[in-house]
Design an enzyme around this catalytic site. Structure first.
Site, PDB file in Angstrom:
ATOM      1  N   SER A 116       0.618  -1.383  -0.419  1.00  0.00           N
ATOM      2  CA  SER A 116       0.144  -0.308   0.782  1.00  0.00           C
ATOM      3  C   SER A 116       0.700   1.319   0.055  1.00  0.00           C
ATOM      4  O   SER A 116       1.553   1.220   0.491  1.00  0.00           O
ATOM      5  CB  SER A 116      -0.813  -0.091   1.289  1.00  0.00           C
ATOM      6  OG  SER A 116      -1.347   1.143   1.238  1.00  0.00           O
ATOM      7  N   TYR A 140      -2.179  -0.075  10.083  1.00  0.00           N
ATOM      8  CA  TYR A 140      -2.414  -0.174   8.692  1.00  0.00           C
ATOM      9  C   TYR A 140      -1.419  -0.336   7.717  1.00  0.00           C
ATOM     10  O   TYR A 140      -0.902  -1.235   7.210  1.00  0.00           O
ATOM     11  CB  TYR A 140      -4.333  -0.007   7.662  1.00  0.00           C
ATOM     12  CG  TYR A 140      -3.853  -0.600   6.749  1.00  0.00           C
ATOM     13  CD1 TYR A 140      -4.145  -1.543   6.309  1.00  0.00           C
ATOM     14  CD2 TYR A 140      -3.454   0.059   5.134  1.00  0.00           C
ATOM     15  CE1 TYR A 140      -4.541  -1.832   5.037  1.00  0.00           C
ATOM     16  CE2 TYR A 140      -3.488   0.382   4.463  1.00  0.00           C
ATOM     17  CZ  TYR A 140      -4.382  -0.847   3.854  1.00  0.00           C
ATOM     18  OH  TYR A 140      -4.465  -1.727   2.354  1.00  0.00           O
ATOM     19  N   LYS A 144       1.292  -3.663   6.040  1.00  0.00           N
ATOM     20  CA  LYS A 144       2.073  -3.511   5.238  1.00  0.00           C
ATOM     21  C   LYS A 144       3.960  -3.915   5.297  1.00  0.00           C
ATOM     22  O   LYS A 144       4.303  -4.365   4.428  1.00  0.00           O
ATOM     23  CB  LYS A 144       1.414  -2.569   4.021  1.00  0.00           C
ATOM     24  CG  LYS A 144      -0.639  -2.919   4.296  1.00  0.00           C
ATOM     25  CD  LYS A 144      -0.530  -4.047   3.248  1.00  0.00           C
ATOM     26  CE  LYS A 144      -2.228  -4.191   3.247  1.00  0.00           C
ATOM     27  NZ  LYS A 144      -2.047  -5.719   2.537  1.00  0.00           N
TER      28      LYS A 144
HETATM   29  C1  WQD Z   1     -10.135  10.052  -0.315  1.00  0.00           C
HETATM   30  C2  WQD Z   1     -10.492  11.091   0.008  1.00  0.00           C
HETATM   31  C3  WQD Z   1     -10.761  11.905   2.404  1.00  0.00           C
HETATM   32  C4  WQD Z   1     -14.381   9.397   2.363  1.00  0.00           C
HETATM   33  C5  WQD Z   1      -6.934   4.577   2.007  1.00  0.00           C
HETATM   34  C6  WQD Z   1      -6.443   3.928   2.912  1.00  0.00           C
HETATM   35  C7  WQD Z   1      -4.628   4.129   1.737  1.00  0.00           C
HETATM   36  C8  WQD Z   1      -4.797   3.188   0.662  1.00  0.00           C
HETATM   37  C9  WQD Z   1      -6.026   3.398   0.141  1.00  0.00           C
HETATM   38  C10 WQD Z   1      -4.848   0.556   0.485  1.00  0.00           C
HETATM   39  C11 WQD Z   1     -10.007  12.074   0.990  1.00  0.00           C
HETATM   40  C12 WQD Z   1     -11.767  11.774   0.780  1.00  0.00           C
HETATM   41  C13 WQD Z   1     -13.738  10.033   1.669  1.00  0.00           C
HETATM   42  C14 WQD Z   1     -15.841  10.422   2.404  1.00  0.00           C
HETATM   43  C15 WQD Z   1     -14.330  11.981   2.065  1.00  0.00           C
HETATM   44  N1  WQD Z   1      -5.268   2.037   0.684  1.00  0.00           N
HETATM   45  N2  WQD Z   1     -13.199  11.731   2.137  1.00  0.00           N
HETATM   46  N3  WQD Z   1     -15.461  11.336   2.522  1.00  0.00           N
HETATM   47  O1  WQD Z   1      -7.776   7.712   3.055  1.00  0.00           O
HETATM   48  O2  WQD Z   1      -6.614   7.726   0.797  1.00  0.00           O
HETATM   49  O3  WQD Z   1      -6.936   5.774   0.675  1.00  0.00           O
HETATM   50  O4  WQD Z   1      -7.307   4.015   0.906  1.00  0.00           O
HETATM   51  O5  WQD Z   1      -3.925   0.683   0.506  1.00  0.00           O
HETATM   52  O6  WQD Z   1      -4.148   3.672   2.631  1.00  0.00           O
HETATM   53  O7  WQD Z   1      -6.354   4.808   4.071  1.00  0.00           O
HETATM   54  O8  WQD Z   1      -8.974   6.250   0.431  1.00  0.00           O
HETATM   55  O9  WQD Z   1     -10.994   6.915  -0.370  1.00  0.00           O
HETATM   56  O10 WQD Z   1     -10.978   6.537   2.535  1.00  0.00           O
HETATM   57  O11 WQD Z   1     -10.062   8.463   0.598  1.00  0.00           O
HETATM   58  O12 WQD Z   1     -14.290  13.627   1.804  1.00  0.00           O
HETATM   59  O13 WQD Z   1     -16.439   9.484   3.052  1.00  0.00           O
HETATM   60  O14 WQD Z   1     -11.540  11.094   0.050  1.00  0.00           O
HETATM   61  O15 WQD Z   1     -10.914  12.808   3.193  1.00  0.00           O
HETATM   62  O16 WQD Z   1      -9.202  13.015   0.458  1.00  0.00           O
HETATM   63  P1  WQD Z   1      -7.557   7.855   1.567  1.00  0.00           P
HETATM   64  P2  WQD Z   1     -10.056   6.763   0.961  1.00  0.00           P
END
Ligand code: WQD
Length: 328
Positions: A116, A140, A144
């Site tokens: 990741s 998390y 990894k």
């Molecule tokens: C994306 C963007 C949020 C939900 C995660 C894991 C990371 C990797 C990928 C696998 C951010 C915003 C989100 C919501 C929002 N995984 N958001 N409202 O946190 O970038 O990454 O997935 O290995 O380890 O942490 O992904 O999809 O949660 O967020 O505004 O309800 O969308 O703040 O900017 P993230 P995400």
């Protein structure tokens, strides 16, 4: 080539299994169906409903003889890992150690691991390449990174050859509409937007519009699952041919903001998709974008399905199809 896809009923695993079977590989899936769904197991696969914490059971399956294992069975909610680290320690670290030990005992030589972008933590520079410092901000990401380090040792001590694939933000669904099982209780941006569009969740919460980005919302590198599946195939072929371990980032190299994705989803779905602006989510960096130069140089791979329209349109089709089936 015979491949065991562990976690093959899940979101990314189901796309990897489908892509491999399409290319003539013999695919077996091992999954405990805790988050994956049986809908994603196609009739031509062998299927073993087993838990990766059950060493005897997974060793029994591996002794059937595989050329490679692809391991995608993990818990992946970064926020949850900070309040329930025990679950992540057990499933992601102990579970993977069980798989590695069983693979060595059964004589499986090639191992493709779902790593990741979370191993890097807060970016020191962009785009993030493989040499970027590794300081995970959440437990998390630590699990990894820990497994990547164990893989380096198993390569040296046991001759296990591995590919560590560091995904950025996986999104989208099979463009041919064959993967039908949707993620249960999603927390990631695109599936949450889809659930709001379907009326399954009341609204999207936008986590902050005060970041130093062009529209103030968070920017991420979204990579289509079909591109991830293509990369797994290329990685496996490279491992089998070169017998040399490696770790690469998998991203589109494009940054998309939360608000851009929301707007595109409103256009493509034709639904209102209500949204409110709320505060930043703890630990969220403003911007994450990958350099995928290493994957390109080593595997000849680059993203081809990861434009915003394809990501949203393929996701929407999967959600609409699923809901139409449920109404039948
Ligand atoms: C994306 C963007 C949020 C939900 C995660 C894991 C990371 C990797 C990928 C696998 C951010 C915003 C989100 C919501 C929002 N995984 N958001 N409202 O946190 O970038 O990454 O997935 O290995 O380890 O942490 O992904 O999809 O949660 O967020 O505004 O309800 O969308 O703040 O900017 P993230 P995400």
């Amino acid at each position: 080539m015979r491949v065991l896809v562990i976690g093959g009923a899940g979101y990314i695993g189901s796309h990897v299994a489908r892509f491999f079977a399409d290319r003539g590989l013999e695919v077996d899936v091992l999954d405990n169906l805790s988050t994956g769904t049986k809908e994603n197991i196609f009739p031509e696969y062998g299927f073993y409903k087993e838990d990766i914490l059950d060493y005897a059971a997974i060793l029994g399956v591996m002794k059937r003889g595989y050329d490679a294992i692809v391991h995608l069975a993990a818990a992946k909610a970064a926020g949850e890992s900070m309040v329930n680290p025990e679950k992540y320690a057990l499933q992601n670290v102990s579970g993977t150690i069980n798989i590695l030990n069983a693979a060595c005992e059964a004589g499986v030589q090639n191992f493709v691991f779902s790593s990741s972008a979370a191993i890097y933590g807060e970016p020191k520079y962009l785009p993030i390449d493989e040499a970027h410092p590794k300081n995970p901000e959440n437990f998390y990401g630590f699990t990894k990174l820990e497994i990547e380090r164990i893989l380096e040792w198993y390569d040296r001590l046991k001759g296990l050859r591995y590919a560590a694939l560091r995904y950025f933000n996986a999104a989208g669904y099979d463009p041919e509409g064959r993967v039908r099982g949707l993620e249960k209780r999603p927390a990631n941006l695109v599936p949450v937007i889809m659930e709001v569009a379907m009326g399954l969740m009341p609204q999207l919460e936008v986590f902050g519009t005060d970041f130093p980005t062009p529209d103030g919302s968070g920017v991420r590198d979204y990579i289509h699952v079909t591109d991830l599946a293509r990369a797994h195939y290329a990685a496996l072929m490279h491992l089998a041919n070169e017998s040399k371990s490696f770790a690469v980032n998998l991203g589109s190299e494009q940054g998309l903001s939360v608000l851009e994705i929301l707007e595109a989803a409103r256009k493509i779905t034709g639904r209102a998709i209500p949204a409110t602006i709320s505060g930043r989510r703890p630990g969220d960096p403003a911007k994450l974008v990958a350099s995928s130069a290493a994957a390109k140089a080593l595997l000849g791979w680059k993203a081809e399905y990861s434009d915003l329209t394809t990501i949203i349109a393929t996701s929407w089709r999967a959600y609409e199809t699923h809901s139409a089936q449920e109404k039948k």
